[in-house]
Motif scaffolding. Structure first.
Motif, short mmCIF file in Angstrom:
data_model
loop_
_atom_site.label_atom_id
_atom_site.label_comp_id
_atom_site.label_asym_id
_atom_site.label_seq_id
_atom_site.Cartn_x
_atom_site.Cartn_y
_atom_site.Cartn_z
N PHE A 186 -8.86 -4.51 -0.01
CA PHE A 186 -7.63 -4.99 0.38
C PHE A 186 -6.12 -4.41 0.05
CE2 PHE A 186 -3.96 -7.88 0.85
CZ PHE A 186 -3.67 -7.97 2.41
N ALA A 187 -6.31 -4.34 -1.43
CA ALA A 187 -5.25 -3.57 -2.22
C ALA A 187 -5.07 -2.11 -1.59
CB ALA A 187 -5.47 -3.59 -3.63
N ILE A 188 -6.49 -1.44 -1.72
CA ILE A 188 -6.37 -0.14 -1.19
C ILE A 188 -5.86 0.06 0.16
CG2 ILE A 188 -7.83 1.93 -0.78
CD1 ILE A 188 -9.60 1.02 -2.70
N VAL A 189 -6.13 -0.81 1.34
CA VAL A 189 -5.88 -0.75 2.65
C VAL A 189 -4.18 -1.09 2.48
CG1 VAL A 189 -5.83 -1.84 4.85
CG2 VAL A 189 -7.94 -1.36 3.62
N LEU A 190 -3.82 -2.04 1.92
CA LEU A 190 -2.30 -2.42 1.57
C LEU A 190 -1.62 -1.25 1.27
CD1 LEU A 190 -0.39 -4.70 2.44
CD2 LEU A 190 -0.63 -5.55 -0.14
N ALA A 191 -2.21 -0.49 0.34
CA ALA A 191 -1.34 0.70 -0.17
C ALA A 191 -1.19 1.81 0.60
CB ALA A 191 -2.04 1.03 -1.84
N ILE A 192 -2.40 1.91 1.42
CA ILE A 192 -2.19 2.86 2.76
C ILE A 192 -0.95 2.55 3.50
CG2 ILE A 192 -3.60 3.82 4.49
CD1 ILE A 192 -5.89 3.58 3.07
N LEU A 193 -0.88 1.41 3.84
CA LEU A 193 0.16 0.68 4.81
C LEU A 193 1.47 0.80 4.25
CD1 LEU A 193 -2.14 -1.95 6.52
CD2 LEU A 193 -1.47 0.21 7.53
N THR A 194 1.53 0.36 2.98
CA THR A 194 3.01 0.11 2.39
C THR A 194 3.12 0.88 1.20
OG1 THR A 194 2.05 -1.94 1.16
CG2 THR A 194 3.02 -2.14 3.18
N PRO A 195 3.05 2.09 1.17
CA PRO A 195 2.83 2.97 -0.04
C PRO A 195 4.23 2.91 -0.98
CG PRO A 195 3.11 4.32 1.48
CD PRO A 195 2.81 2.95 2.21
N ASP A 196 5.48 2.81 -0.29
CA ASP A 196 6.75 2.61 -0.96
C ASP A 196 7.19 1.14 -1.56
OD1 ASP A 196 7.29 5.38 -0.02
OD2 ASP A 196 8.21 4.69 1.74
N VAL A 197 6.13 0.36 -1.23
CA VAL A 197 6.54 -0.76 -1.94
C VAL A 197 6.07 -1.22 -3.24
CG1 VAL A 197 6.05 -3.54 -1.70
CG2 VAL A 197 6.45 -2.30 0.29
N GLY A 198 4.89 -0.52 -3.51
CA GLY A 198 4.01 -0.59 -4.73
C GLY A 198 4.22 0.52 -5.65
N ARG A 199 4.72 1.76 -5.15
CA ARG A 199 4.67 2.81 -5.95
C ARG A 199 5.57 2.83 -7.33
NH1 ARG A 199 9.36 5.76 -5.60
NH2 ARG A 199 10.72 5.17 -3.71
N SER A 200 5.23 3.52 -8.19
CA SER A 200 5.98 3.57 -9.55
C SER A 200 7.22 3.79 -9.32
CB SER A 200 5.44 4.43 -10.34
OG SER A 200 4.26 4.23 -10.86
N GLY A 201 8.25 3.12 -9.72
CA GLY A 201 9.71 3.09 -9.55
C GLY A 201 10.16 2.63 -8.30
N GLY A 202 9.36 1.92 -7.27
CA GLY A 202 9.65 1.27 -6.07
C GLY A 202 10.41 -0.09 -6.55
N TRP A 203 10.71 -0.88 -5.32
CA TRP A 203 11.50 -2.06 -5.52
C TRP A 203 10.90 -3.17 -6.43
CZ3 TRP A 203 10.43 -6.44 -2.92
CH2 TRP A 203 9.75 -6.29 -1.93
N VAL A 204 9.71 -3.00 -6.30
CA VAL A 204 8.79 -4.21 -6.90
C VAL A 204 8.62 -3.88 -8.57
CG1 VAL A 204 6.57 -5.48 -7.05
CG2 VAL A 204 7.60 -4.56 -4.83
N HIS A 205 8.57 -2.54 -8.75
CA HIS A 205 8.86 -2.21 -10.26
C HIS A 205 7.31 -2.51 -10.62
CE1 HIS A 205 12.45 -0.54 -10.69
NE2 HIS A 205 13.21 -1.55 -9.98
N LEU A 206 6.20 -2.27 -9.75
CA LEU A 206 4.89 -2.67 -10.21
C LEU A 206 4.53 -2.04 -11.33
CD1 LEU A 206 3.13 -4.79 -8.83
CD2 LEU A 206 2.07 -2.96 -7.73
N ASP A 207 4.98 -0.81 -11.85
CA ASP A 207 4.36 -0.10 -13.01
C ASP A 207 4.75 -0.88 -14.23
OD1 ASP A 207 7.09 0.62 -11.84
OD2 ASP A 207 7.29 2.29 -13.11
N LEU A 208 5.92 -1.55 -14.07
CA LEU A 208 6.21 -2.26 -15.42
C LEU A 208 5.49 -3.52 -15.64
CD1 LEU A 208 10.22 -1.78 -15.26
CD2 LEU A 208 8.58 -0.37 -16.56
N LEU A 209 5.24 -4.14 -14.35
CA LEU A 209 4.67 -5.55 -14.07
C LEU A 209 3.27 -5.28 -14.77
CD1 LEU A 209 5.81 -7.07 -11.10
CD2 LEU A 209 6.42 -7.76 -13.32
N THR A 210 2.39 -4.23 -14.35
CA THR A 210 1.30 -3.96 -14.89
C THR A 210 1.22 -3.58 -16.32
OG1 THR A 210 1.44 -1.54 -13.99
CG2 THR A 210 0.41 -3.01 -12.52
N GLY A 211 2.06 -2.97 -16.94
CA GLY A 211 2.12 -2.87 -18.43
C GLY A 211 2.09 -3.98 -18.95
#
Length: 335
Positions: A18-43
């Motif tokens: 599901f995460a892979i499918v979601l990434a295909i549909l919403t790449p700008d949401v979870g990308r590094s430097g995106g508005w969620v800042h997921l790269d920082l949260l994963t660290g």
């Protein structure tokens, strides 16, 4: 109802898809430097996972398994010598028939350390030597902090992969080893609380992996990496992972019997020696291949290998249980 139970049991693998499918549909949401800042949260999430690993490691259990040095050497050789030899033999073929990022993904898979949780869990289910499994899985994770970047530099450094070895080792040690040490130091104070909330603690690493998978695939989709990746190549990659696992599992099993290990030691050798870590592999890749837009493709082999190894090793663990029961029954009949 049986289908619902199976879906609940395999919620992690379904969530990864599901995460892979979601990434295909919403790449700008979870990308590094995106508005969620997921790269920082994963660290932060990875640091928490390895803090909890350190918290859960029993010094008594590790000490109990230290003395079986022949088994330890065998398992570590399987992880850090036998697997990398696959790349030495077949690396040129991988590079000739695959996109470079995917070929390097297989190289990365081969040099990763073993898992901690699933190696120990499978050894326990298969009635193997659990203290030895705990010791070797932990040792593999620590050695991997140093050996994995070194082998990546050795195998991939000549193919245009730029890697500051000392910086990578330092970053990985800070990301994985330091939180584990802090967890060990905090064990006397926090273990009781961790045991009290064990059902939640045991799922933290899976939640963090899902975040990292989503982040990695958002990055790769946003950078157009998957345009060169066909369904046929995906199926081929899956088949290669399956064949490699089968060869390694049964080679390690064969070697353990030639070394005359007893059945509990054989079980520990097979499950610790054949596993490759997704939990540590993904964050290590983010350090080693920092800024590489092809990270999603590099991670694909370990993401395919992970569910295959879980499914097959679970089946093998059940076979070992039956074998142990048969051995016990035979011994009873001979008395």
């Amino acid at each position: 109802m049986n289908i619902i139970k199976k879906l609940k049991k395999e919620w992690f693998l379904i969530s990864m898809a599901f995460a892979i499918v979601l990434a295909i549909l919403t790449p700008d949401v979870g990308r590094s430097g995106g508005w969620v800042h997921l790269d920082l949260l994963t660290g932060l999430g990875v640091a928490l996972v390895f803090f909890l690993h350190g918290l859960g490691l029993s010094p008594k259990a590790i000490k109990a398994g230290i003395s079986n040095w022949r088994l330890h050497i065998y398992i570590q050789l399987a992880t850090f010598l036998f697997y990398p030899l696959i790349w030495v033999v077949l690396g040129e073929s991988f590079l000739a028939y695959m996109p470079p990022a995917l070929a390097f993904g297989f190289c990365y898979l081969f040099v990763l350390p073993s898992t901690i949780s699933s190696s120990v869990a499978m050894t326990s289910v298969g009635k193997g030597n659990v203290p030895a499994a705990i010791f070797n899985a932990s040792l593999s994770s620590i050695l991997g902090i140093f050996i994995t970047p070194l082998l990546i530099q050795l195998f991939m450094g000549y193919e245009g992969v730029e890697l500051d070895l000392m910086a990578s080792v330092t970053s990985i040690a800070q990301l994985l080893l330091l939180p584990m040490i802090v967890g060990q130091l905090a064990r006397p104070f926090l273990l009781a609380q961790a045991e009290k909330h064990k059902s939640v603690v045991n799922k933290v690493d899976k939640y963090v992996i899902l975040m990292i998978v989503y982040n990695a695939f958002c990055d790769s989709v946003a950078n157009g990496i998957w345009q060169e990746f066909s369904l046929g190549l995906l199926v081929t990659s899956f088949a290669i992972c399956l064949v490699i696992l089968l060869i390694m599992v049964h080679s390690i099993q064969w070697g353990a019997r030639r070394c005359k290990f007893d059945l509990p030691d054989e079980v520990a050798a097979v499950f610790c020696g054949s596993k490759k870590t997704l939990a540590a592999g993904i964050p290590m890749a983010k350090v080693i291949f920092a800024g590489d837009p092809a990270l999603g493709m590099i991670l694909l082999p370990i993401m395919l290998y992970h569910p295959i190894q879980i499914f097959y090793c679970a089946m093998l663990a059940n076979r070992y249980v039956k074998q142990k029961e048969q051995n016990e029954q035979l011994a009873t009949n001979q008395r």
